[in-house]
Enzyme design. Structure first.
Site, PDB file in Angstrom:
ATOM      1  N   GLU A 106       0.935  -1.161   0.006  1.00  0.00           N
ATOM      2  CA  GLU A 106       0.065  -0.115  -0.216  1.00  0.00           C
ATOM      3  C   GLU A 106       0.891   1.364  -0.060  1.00  0.00           C
ATOM      4  OE1 GLU A 106      -2.277  -1.614   3.107  1.00  0.00           O
ATOM      5  OE2 GLU A 106      -4.125  -1.443   2.122  1.00  0.00           O
ATOM      6  N   GLU A 126      -3.919 -10.006   3.616  1.00  0.00           N
ATOM      7  CA  GLU A 126      -4.823  -9.474   4.497  1.00  0.00           C
ATOM      8  C   GLU A 126      -5.883 -10.403   4.935  1.00  0.00           C
ATOM      9  OE1 GLU A 126      -3.276  -7.347   2.707  1.00  0.00           O
ATOM     10  OE2 GLU A 126      -2.929  -5.450   3.671  1.00  0.00           O
TER      11      GLU A 126
END
Ligand code: 3H9
Length: 704
Positions: A106, A126
């Site tokens: 990210e 995740e």
């Protein structure tokens, strides 16, 4: 200022260097440092470009998972920093290596350009922690690689390699040599070409080639296949937002749905397992500075299903294996099965076409024990019988070279007895693989009374090399997993005799998320095998004096109902389909009469769950109390990786905490009343009784 990140000057290029070993996880201190230094860069126009890189074995591997459970945790400060980084008016470039995962990717996607070493792996894992990317990963990845690939990566959690990332547009260039220097050179090129910032959030996510009902179908699939998990359905909704809303609106959706996942009990359980898996490789009490033994070649005795499966693990890791059998026919059969497995994987596209022959070439078949003499580790996977295994251990003790490790793949036998039989107990331990051994991740490593510390450390490390989850157990009947399975199967059989049906029992257990209840599991494993284990244990004097103990499985053996393989066991089989069989009810009713067991028609699903699982958890407490297992997390790993216990429930010990130890203690007392306790089946582990009285949880382990 934080020492975890620095801003250095290279001419007019700023280098933001992250240094937070071991994996540069984004803890609060690192995030604070990043905020400060991005601000510094922003204010200093003498810098013309920014290069973001990281020290050590990897670029940032994600948010700090331990922080997610902290009160007040929020991704907002990091996300604001990413927005600020992306908004910078000068080019920002990320230099990637190692495992660029989660918050690390990210961060990279908020940069304007990305270059990567060829060995880099990039992903958003995740989902494997029960959450979704919470720092705009669900919004930026679809904008960079398109909706289809982005959704696949986020839903599976699987990283892609640098070559694929380059092809997909996630990375702009592959680099080698001095990575930071290559990054600076690229930044200088951008400056020379007057190429400015290129912001991901300004792009639109490509939905090219996608059907109009793409998201509807993806959501339906996430709901039907992953209903118990909080993240998959929410991931689809986030990626849909990326494709249909502007960036800020998508950000709001992601923030809300991330938080819902983060606070879910499922994610808490999965995060706990993440750390349990890392903890399990740490062996208390080993002397410091221990040097592991080198394992360059492995020998396996026995080319049956187990031996072949074990061999595949090593061949997959590039370690040569000598497989010894007693007859050419058995050897040929074993190797043919291994080849068939590899070919099937290649046919399904799970490995490249050149892999099966390459891996088969690592296997050397032999009919001679002497050929094991050069191996650094020899694992025996012969028939589960004490006399046979003792004889094999003795032969291996003589044949194996000095310093070689000798392991038994026993699932129940006394490793200390086998170790003594080998004549070199310091070199001996148990390596209990689970079937199919090339697939199941669990490896129970059984530490004998005299196993040398370096032998234990070597095998724990080796387990990781071959992709297993190692859990160390002490010596006892069944070690951790099979010992806890015993009371679970005991109660399942008593319930059958009291009047529950196999379908009712299995459905109740499967409602918790286990893939199979006890009856279907034993039908698949073979009731003959299961019954013989009971019979053998009886002969060795290890059973209670209760004549009705595990009577059902023993009756099935006598009746030739071995389960799936004979077309009948607890169920009847039409092909692979299990069908309820009224005959089983009659068999169990007759056994109930024979053993004076009262039949009832009021057995509820709750009773089934409590009676099967609470004694299993109680046995786990005994295992801890006796020091057979080091920690509750190790026990949970055994059940999640070896017995299909759902990861989102965290394993039986975590589930016991969630249920409340006091409730478990009370219900054990209740069933002692209901069923009587002549054989001590409902005796509470002292540890469980003490902990529940003190209001403690297994999560409080080690107790002060
Ligand atoms: C995320 O990023 C959410 C975001 O969307 C939003 C927020 C920004 N945190 O596995 P190893 C520790 S979610 C904390 O043995 P390897 C690990 O516990 C995160 N600690 O090494 C161990 O500590 P210890 C998304 C972490 O070389 C040590 O590092 N990212 C983290 O076999 C070494 O670990 C992931 O899910 C972490 N994120 O494998 C990646 N990662 O030595 C999770 C590692 O005290 N990590 N540690 O026991 C991995 O998959 C592997 O650790 C990795 C290295 C492949 C990186």
């Amino acid at each position: 200022m934080s020492s975890l990140v620095t801003l250095e000057r290279h001419g007019n290029v700023g280098v933001l260097r992250i240094n937070n070993p071991p994996v540069n996880a984004l803890g609060p201190e690192l995030v604070a440092g990043l905020i400060e230094l991005v601000g510094q860069f922003e204010a200093d126009q003498s810098y013309r470009a920014l290069v973001v890189c990281a020290e050590g074995r990897t670029f940032v591997a994600g948010g700090d998972i331990a922080q997610f459970s902290m009160p007040g945790f929020s991704t907002a400060p990091f996300n604001r920093m990413l927005a600020r980084l992306e908004k910078l008016d000068r080019p920002v470039l990320a230099v990637l290596h190692g495992t660029v995962l989660g918050g690390g990717l990210e961060l990279a996607m908020a940069c304007h350009y990305r270059v990567a070493a060829a060995t880099t792996r990039l992903g958003l894992p995740e989902v494997l922690l029960g959450i979704l990317p919470g720092s705009l990963g669900t919004q930026r990845l679809p904008r960079l690689v398109g909706v289809s690939l982005a959704l696949d990566m986020i839903l599976s959690g699987r990283p892609i390699d640098a070559a694929k990332a380059l092809q997909a547009g996630l990375v702009d260039r592959l680099i080698d040599g001095d990575l930071t220097a290559a990054g600076i050179a690229y930044a200088e090129e951008l400056l020379a070409q007057r190429t400015g910032p290129r912001r991901t959030s300004d792009r639109t996510a490509s939905v090219e080639g996608l059907a109009a009902d793409f998201f509807e179908k993806a959501l339906a699939e996430a709901v039907s296949k992953k209903a118990a998990y909080p993240a998959p359905q929410r991931i689809v909704r986030c990626v849909e937002a990326a494709a249909t809303l502007d960036f800020n609106a998508g950000e709001e959706v992601e923030a809300r749905l991330f938080e819902e996942c983060r606070i879910s009990p499922q994610s808490a359980a999965m995060r706990k397992l993440f750390f349990a898996e890392r903890q399990a490789t740490k062996i208390p009490g080993l002397p410091g500075g221990l040097k592991e033994r080198a394992i360059a070649s492995v020998g396996i005795l026995g080319a049956g299903t187990m031996g072949g499966g074990i061999a595949m693990n090593f061949a997959n890791a590039g370690i040569p294996v000598v497989i010894v059998e007693s007859s050419q026919e058995a050897l040929d059969r074993g190797l043919a099965l291994v080849r068939k497995n590899y070919d099937a994987s290649a046919a399904k596209g799970k490995m490249k076409a050149e892999e099966p022959p390459r891996r088969m070439a690592l296997l050397t078949p032999s009919l001679r024990y002497e050929d094991l003499a050069g191996c650094d580790l020899v694992i025996e996977a012969v028939f589960e019988n004490l006399d046979i295994k003792k004889e094999v251990a003795a032969r291996l003790g003589k044949v194996c070279k000095p310093g070689a490790i000798i392991a038994s793949n026993t699932s129940t036998l006394d490793v200390d007895v086998l170790a003594q039989a080998s004549g070199r107990p310091q070199d001996f331990l148990g390596m209990h693989f689970f079937s199919p051994a090339n697939v199941m991740r669990l490896l129970e490593i059984v530490r004998g009374a005299q196993t040398a510390p370096d032998v234990l450390a070597t095998v724990v490390k080796l387990a990781k090399t071959i992709g297993k989850v190692p859990v160390v157990s002490g010596v006892c009947y069944g070690f951790i997993g099979n010992r806890m399975l015993e009371p679970y199967l005991r109660e399942s059989e008593f319930l059958l005799m009291e009047g529950a049906t196999p379908t009712q029992i299995d459905n109740a257990i499967q409602s918790l998320g286990l893939p199979m209840g006890p009856c279907r599991m034993l039908d698949m494993a073979g009731l003959d095998v299961a019954a013989k284990v009971v019979v053998e244990r009886g002969k060795a004097g290890g059973l209670p004096t209760d004549a009705g103990y595990r009577a059902v499985v023993q009756k099935m053996l006598v009746l030739g109902r071995f389960g799936q393989k004979t077309g009948a066991g607890y169920y009847r089989y039409e092909g692979r389909n299990a069908v309820a069989d009224p005959e089983v009810g009659k068999i169990c009713a007759a056994l109930a009469t024979q053993f004076g067991i009262r039949r009832r028609d009021d057995i509820s699903d709750q009773e089934i769950i409590e009676r099967c699982l609470f004694p299993l958890m109680n046995e786990g407490a005994k295992i801890l109390e006796e020091g057979i297992s080091y920690r509750p997390g190790d026990i949970d790993l055994v059940w999640v990786n070896g017995y299909g216990f759902p990861d989102y429930r965290g394993g039986p010990m975590h589930m016991a905490d969630e249920t409340g130890l006091d409730k478990i203690a009370q219900r054990l007392d209740h069933y002692a009343q209901l069923r009587g306790n002549a054989y001590g089946y409902w005796d509470k582990a002292k540890l469980l009784a003490d902990m529940s009285a003190k209001g403690q949880q297994f999560a409080d382990w080690p107790l002060k």
